[in-house]
Enzyme design. Sequence first.
Site, PDB file in Angstrom:
ATOM      1  N   ASN A  32      69.786 -11.445  25.313  1.00  0.00           N
ATOM      2  CA  ASN A  32      69.652 -12.052  26.508  1.00  0.00           C
ATOM      3  C   ASN A  32      69.461 -13.014  27.400  1.00  0.00           C
ATOM      4  OD1 ASN A  32      67.341 -12.753  26.459  1.00  0.00           O
ATOM      5  ND2 ASN A  32      65.992 -11.280  27.825  1.00  0.00           N
ATOM      6  N   LEU A  33      69.983 -13.782  26.456  1.00  0.00           N
ATOM      7  CA  LEU A  33      70.429 -15.231  26.636  1.00  0.00           C
ATOM      8  C   LEU A  33      69.731 -16.237  27.470  1.00  0.00           C
ATOM      9  CD1 LEU A  33      74.361 -14.953  27.838  1.00  0.00           C
ATOM     10  CD2 LEU A  33      73.113 -15.519  25.789  1.00  0.00           C
ATOM     11  N   ASP A  58      68.986  -6.650  26.593  1.00  0.00           N
ATOM     12  CA  ASP A  58      67.416  -7.336  26.131  1.00  0.00           C
ATOM     13  C   ASP A  58      66.701  -6.165  25.255  1.00  0.00           C
ATOM     14  OD1 ASP A  58      64.281  -7.579  27.142  1.00  0.00           O
ATOM     15  OD2 ASP A  58      65.741  -8.125  28.326  1.00  0.00           O
ATOM     16  N   SER A 124      55.785 -16.540  11.742  1.00  0.00           N
ATOM     17  CA  SER A 124      55.274 -18.138  11.787  1.00  0.00           C
ATOM     18  C   SER A 124      53.826 -18.342  10.965  1.00  0.00           C
ATOM     19  CB  SER A 124      55.460 -17.915  12.793  1.00  0.00           C
ATOM     20  OG  SER A 124      54.428 -19.519  13.296  1.00  0.00           O
ATOM     21  N   TYR A 149      51.331 -16.965  21.672  1.00  0.00           N
ATOM     22  CA  TYR A 149      52.167 -16.768  21.124  1.00  0.00           C
ATOM     23  C   TYR A 149      51.842 -16.225  19.381  1.00  0.00           C
ATOM     24  CZ  TYR A 149      55.447 -18.310  18.626  1.00  0.00           C
ATOM     25  OH  TYR A 149      56.979 -18.758  17.439  1.00  0.00           O
ATOM     26  N   LYS A 153      52.660 -12.969  17.007  1.00  0.00           N
ATOM     27  CA  LYS A 153      53.301 -12.379  15.710  1.00  0.00           C
ATOM     28  C   LYS A 153      52.493 -11.469  14.948  1.00  0.00           C
ATOM     29  CE  LYS A 153      57.027 -14.896  16.928  1.00  0.00           C
ATOM     30  NZ  LYS A 153      57.754 -14.384  16.470  1.00  0.00           N
ATOM     31  N   ASN A 199      57.983 -29.731  21.458  1.00  0.00           N
ATOM     32  CA  ASN A 199      58.456 -29.857  19.510  1.00  0.00           C
ATOM     33  C   ASN A 199      58.761 -30.765  19.067  1.00  0.00           C
ATOM     34  OD1 ASN A 199      59.899 -27.237  20.070  1.00  0.00           O
ATOM     35  ND2 ASN A 199      57.604 -27.234  18.510  1.00  0.00           N
TER      36      ASN A 199
HETATM   37  P1  NAD Z   1      65.337 -19.395  21.027  1.00  0.00           P
HETATM   38  O1  NAD Z   1      64.336 -19.646  21.648  1.00  0.00           O
HETATM   39  O2  NAD Z   1      66.378 -20.650  20.021  1.00  0.00           O
HETATM   40  O3  NAD Z   1      66.033 -18.112  20.169  1.00  0.00           O
HETATM   41  C1  NAD Z   1      65.521 -16.780  20.702  1.00  0.00           C
HETATM   42  C2  NAD Z   1      66.493 -16.275  21.591  1.00  0.00           C
HETATM   43  O4  NAD Z   1      66.276 -15.000  21.514  1.00  0.00           O
HETATM   44  C3  NAD Z   1      67.258 -16.896  22.669  1.00  0.00           C
HETATM   45  O5  NAD Z   1      68.852 -16.739  22.140  1.00  0.00           O
HETATM   46  C4  NAD Z   1      66.625 -15.933  23.470  1.00  0.00           C
HETATM   47  O6  NAD Z   1      67.774 -15.588  24.260  1.00  0.00           O
HETATM   48  C5  NAD Z   1      66.791 -14.821  22.823  1.00  0.00           C
HETATM   49  N1  NAD Z   1      66.156 -13.657  23.136  1.00  0.00           N
HETATM   50  C6  NAD Z   1      64.219 -14.052  24.010  1.00  0.00           C
HETATM   51  N2  NAD Z   1      64.240 -12.882  24.086  1.00  0.00           N
HETATM   52  C7  NAD Z   1      64.563 -12.196  24.704  1.00  0.00           C
HETATM   53  C8  NAD Z   1      64.303 -10.247  24.446  1.00  0.00           C
HETATM   54  N3  NAD Z   1      63.889  -9.864  24.973  1.00  0.00           N
HETATM   55  N4  NAD Z   1      66.227  -9.146  24.533  1.00  0.00           N
HETATM   56  C9  NAD Z   1      66.680 -10.339  23.596  1.00  0.00           C
HETATM   57  N5  NAD Z   1      66.818 -11.676  23.731  1.00  0.00           N
HETATM   58  C10 NAD Z   1      66.040 -12.029  23.857  1.00  0.00           C
HETATM   59  O7  NAD Z   1      63.883 -20.011  19.659  1.00  0.00           O
HETATM   60  P2  NAD Z   1      64.126 -20.091  17.994  1.00  0.00           P
HETATM   61  O8  NAD Z   1      63.811 -21.119  17.719  1.00  0.00           O
HETATM   62  O9  NAD Z   1      65.674 -20.167  17.495  1.00  0.00           O
HETATM   63  O10 NAD Z   1      63.543 -19.235  17.502  1.00  0.00           O
HETATM   64  C11 NAD Z   1      64.229 -17.547  16.729  1.00  0.00           C
HETATM   65  C12 NAD Z   1      62.161 -16.691  16.139  1.00  0.00           C
HETATM   66  O11 NAD Z   1      61.392 -17.503  15.619  1.00  0.00           O
HETATM   67  C13 NAD Z   1      61.871 -16.711  17.395  1.00  0.00           C
HETATM   68  O12 NAD Z   1      60.979 -14.888  16.966  1.00  0.00           O
HETATM   69  C14 NAD Z   1      60.393 -17.861  17.489  1.00  0.00           C
HETATM   70  O13 NAD Z   1      59.014 -17.055  17.677  1.00  0.00           O
HETATM   71  C15 NAD Z   1      60.505 -17.791  15.475  1.00  0.00           C
HETATM   72  N6  NAD Z   1      60.093 -18.754  14.917  1.00  0.00           N
HETATM   73  C16 NAD Z   1      60.341 -19.925  15.233  1.00  0.00           C
HETATM   74  C17 NAD Z   1      60.253 -21.437  14.956  1.00  0.00           C
HETATM   75  C18 NAD Z   1      60.082 -22.979  15.892  1.00  0.00           C
HETATM   76  O14 NAD Z   1      59.760 -24.027  14.985  1.00  0.00           O
HETATM   77  N7  NAD Z   1      61.832 -22.665  15.868  1.00  0.00           N
HETATM   78  C19 NAD Z   1      58.744 -21.051  14.384  1.00  0.00           C
HETATM   79  C20 NAD Z   1      58.459 -19.856  13.574  1.00  0.00           C
HETATM   80  C21 NAD Z   1      58.514 -18.711  14.241  1.00  0.00           C
HETATM   81  N1  UFG Z   2      53.924 -33.816  18.435  1.00  0.00           N
HETATM   82  C1  UFG Z   2      53.824 -35.243  18.978  1.00  0.00           C
HETATM   83  N2  UFG Z   2      54.521 -35.181  20.467  1.00  0.00           N
HETATM   84  C2  UFG Z   2      55.009 -34.699  20.660  1.00  0.00           C
HETATM   85  C3  UFG Z   2      55.110 -33.160  19.860  1.00  0.00           C
HETATM   86  C4  UFG Z   2      54.965 -32.989  19.263  1.00  0.00           C
HETATM   87  O1  UFG Z   2      52.526 -35.931  18.262  1.00  0.00           O
HETATM   88  O2  UFG Z   2      55.976 -35.106  21.978  1.00  0.00           O
HETATM   89  C5  UFG Z   2      53.659 -33.213  17.075  1.00  0.00           C
HETATM   90  C6  UFG Z   2      52.358 -32.276  17.334  1.00  0.00           C
HETATM   91  O3  UFG Z   2      50.764 -33.032  17.821  1.00  0.00           O
HETATM   92  C7  UFG Z   2      52.321 -31.641  16.114  1.00  0.00           C
HETATM   93  C8  UFG Z   2      53.477 -31.966  15.051  1.00  0.00           C
HETATM   94  O4  UFG Z   2      54.046 -32.976  16.221  1.00  0.00           O
HETATM   95  O5  UFG Z   2      51.402 -32.580  15.234  1.00  0.00           O
HETATM   96  C9  UFG Z   2      54.386 -30.663  15.589  1.00  0.00           C
HETATM   97  O6  UFG Z   2      54.215 -30.630  16.507  1.00  0.00           O
HETATM   98  P1  UFG Z   2      55.173 -29.297  16.998  1.00  0.00           P
HETATM   99  O7  UFG Z   2      54.910 -29.094  18.743  1.00  0.00           O
HETATM  100  O8  UFG Z   2      57.151 -29.737  16.645  1.00  0.00           O
HETATM  101  O9  UFG Z   2      55.781 -27.928  16.118  1.00  0.00           O
HETATM  102  P2  UFG Z   2      53.660 -27.451  15.612  1.00  0.00           P
HETATM  103  O10 UFG Z   2      53.660 -27.534  14.416  1.00  0.00           O
HETATM  104  O11 UFG Z   2      53.159 -27.621  16.802  1.00  0.00           O
HETATM  105  O12 UFG Z   2      54.919 -26.034  15.975  1.00  0.00           O
HETATM  106  C10 UFG Z   2      56.320 -25.434  15.644  1.00  0.00           C
HETATM  107  C11 UFG Z   2      56.717 -24.601  16.524  1.00  0.00           C
HETATM  108  C12 UFG Z   2      55.321 -22.952  16.421  1.00  0.00           C
HETATM  109  C13 UFG Z   2      55.157 -22.064  15.584  1.00  0.00           C
HETATM  110  C14 UFG Z   2      54.629 -23.270  14.105  1.00  0.00           C
HETATM  111  C15 UFG Z   2      54.602 -23.218  12.518  1.00  0.00           C
HETATM  112  O13 UFG Z   2      56.379 -24.731  17.530  1.00  0.00           O
HETATM  113  O14 UFG Z   2      56.300 -21.755  16.886  1.00  0.00           O
HETATM  114  O15 UFG Z   2      55.478 -24.697  14.195  1.00  0.00           O
HETATM  115  O16 UFG Z   2      56.047 -22.623  12.552  1.00  0.00           O
HETATM  116  F1  UFG Z   2      54.628 -21.529  15.376  1.00  0.00           F
END
Ligand code: NAD
Ligand code: UFG
Length: 341
Positions: A32-33, A58, A124, A149, A153, A199
């Site tokens: 859904n972007l 969506d 995650s 969040y 999961k 992040n």
């Molecule tokens: P992202 O936000 O870049 O990608 C998610 C995509 O899903 C987006 O393109 C968004 O537009 C789409 N979306 C959201 N809700 C929707 C809906 N209701 N219908 C259709 N599309 C929808 O995030 P990402 O980092 O690519 O993460 C992808 C998946 O991996 C997510 O499920 C996220 O929770 C999981 N994940 C991400 C991380 C991370 O650090 N990036 C870590 C662990 C798990």
């Molecule tokens: N951090 C900083 N400064 C910042 C951002 C992050 O010091 O500006 C530190 C955080 O405290 C943490 C580490 O960098 O110690 C990593 O932080 P991120 O936010 O990049 O990642 P997290 O480990 O908190 O969480 C990520 C995803 C979650 C996922 C988790 C495990 O955001 O969705 O990894 O996969 F659940």
Amino acid sequence: MQILVTGGAGYIGSHTVLSLLENNYDVIVYDNLVNSSIESLVRVEKLAGKSIEFIEGDICDKGKLSGVFKQFKINAVIHFAALKAVGESVKIPLSYYQNNVHGSVCLLEVMQEHKVHNFIFSSSATVYGEENDVPYVETMKFGTPSSPYGASKVMVERVMSDFAFSNEDFRGVTLRYFNPIGAHESGTIGEDPKGIPNNLLPYVAQVAVGKRHELSIFGDDYPTVDGSCERDYLHVMDLAQGHVAALNWLNCHSKFSGVEAFNLGTGNGISVFAIVKAFEQASNKIIPFEVSPRRVGDLPAFWANTSKANDELNWQANRSLDQMMVDTWRWQLNNPNGYQS
Ligand code: NAD
Ligand code: UFG
């Protein structure tokens, strides 16, 4: 073989779509972007030299989803679509449960209606919570989620198990990602966070390119190597290939039914200070930082036991920390405004 990729325009989804195309899968993206741009897929098509079917929709819209299953003969679904900002999920939990949990249930219902049984879910490391010791192993019980969040999961993994128990055709894989960073080596696709990045890596990259003044390091008094938090960072292209490996695993295990979980990480913990140093080396830039108080909900250190994914999926995160930094920097330099540039 046609694969439906929900959320395929996003960060991990777009890199995975590229890997799928390179491995001769046909891809239908449903997104859904809400947190992405169609431009990511235009660039993936260019890189792969192949086209992608895109449907804007969506996952909560069962009518539209059902139409997609009618139109295409879908063999498997890779389900990325979710909201993913941990802090935001504390402020608007109902939106997170609606989108991530209800949306996943809608998707599973439509899959059941159309007799599609292969399902790969983006989970995650957060499902392990603070109760478990590191490294995290798939046999551990879920910990207490530190945010809505994280809870979403855990809930979807539970939904998958209960559904598998009631339906012997269901073939689910839950991939527990650790910390994906980096970008495709071409520098044309990467992570494009909206607003201020939550992040670490996108924030560091924006400081390096001059968009942000300095990095805040959240805490230097943790019981870790240097006082900052440690995480298991893996290259997004390694993660993308983990999805291809999971799909191949499903294809090779034709008798499998149920749900199988796999950790996708490198197995190494890297501190925040070490990340800053590695990024400085890769970019030849100084990253100004200040140490600020701990961020609520952060765990001191976690990383994966990756034996199961290594042995059963025949998958390994091969790219080095240096490569993760170089690729992040190339993406940031080439696209200072993400997909808008
Ligand atoms: P992202 O936000 O870049 O990608 C998610 C995509 O899903 C987006 O393109 C968004 O537009 C789409 N979306 C959201 N809700 C929707 C809906 N209701 N219908 C259709 N599309 C929808 O995030 P990402 O980092 O690519 O993460 C992808 C998946 O991996 C997510 O499920 C996220 O929770 C999981 N994940 C991400 C991380 C991370 O650090 N990036 C870590 C662990 C798990
Ligand atoms: N951090 C900083 N400064 C910042 C951002 C992050 O010091 O500006 C530190 C955080 O405290 C943490 C580490 O960098 O110690 C990593 O932080 P991120 O936010 O990049 O990642 P997290 O480990 O908190 O969480 C990520 C995803 C979650 C996922 C988790 C495990 O955001 O969705 O990894 O996969 F659940």
